[in-house]
Design an enzyme around this catalytic site. Sequence first.
Site: not given
Ligand SMILES: O=C(O)COP(=O)(O)O
Ligand SMILES: [Mg+2]
Length: 221
Positions: A8, A170
């Site tokens: 992520d 997370d």
């Molecule tokens: O919400 C976003 O744009 C990014 O969120 P993520 O990288 O934690 O998936």
């Molecule tokens: Mg995230």
Amino acid sequence: MIKLVVLDVDGTLTDKSRMISVNAVNAIRNLKTKVALVSGNVLPVLYGLKIYIGFDGYIFAENGGIALINNNIEKFFEKDGPESFLNDISGYTSARGILTNRWRETSMAFTANHDEMDIIDREAARRDLYIVDSGFTLHILNKGQDKGFAVKKMMDIMNIDYNNVLVIGDSQNDESMFSLGTLSACPGNASEKIKEMSNYVSGKCYGDELFDVFRHFDLIH
Ligand SMILES: O=C(O)COP(=O)(O)O
Ligand SMILES: [Mg+2]
């Protein structure tokens, strides 16, 4: 043996202000295992991260909606439903689209007052859509569009099994990949639910956990 590490981005490689951790960049650069970034953010942002961190691997943007796979952009969902939904609810709630929607091809992202989320969730479900929170942004997604879909797509491409994959995330929009049955880990700043779902919870946070997690799973020494 772990053959794919799925990361992520926001809150896992970055801090609360989305500042990327230099330790996370170095940990990824030290990794010999194939890496994939899977984020709610848009493909241009992930493409920039891939180029400037410098790793060979996949990028899945918009919670699995669109990806760069072996230098081809592949779209797995459409944005028509999310887009008309956001237009409609903007007319009678505080929901407002965000800057990166101009680069979204399969979903929409927005902000809204917390007390309106029940109405918004119900209306989304009525349209076969759903809302997920990354802790940074609210996302309007098509049914079946999630990070778990992205991980399964990569497992098919690589012909690997659940025990060959390590996912690190997370927050709420990572839960779909944490429930697949792969190996899993999270930073100390992860949500309680993600911590419960993780095989390993690092004591380090916001990207500084990667070296610790990679050592825990014997991916670097
Ligand atoms: O919400 C976003 O744009 C990014 O969120 P993520 O990288 O934690 O998936
Ligand atoms: Mg995230």
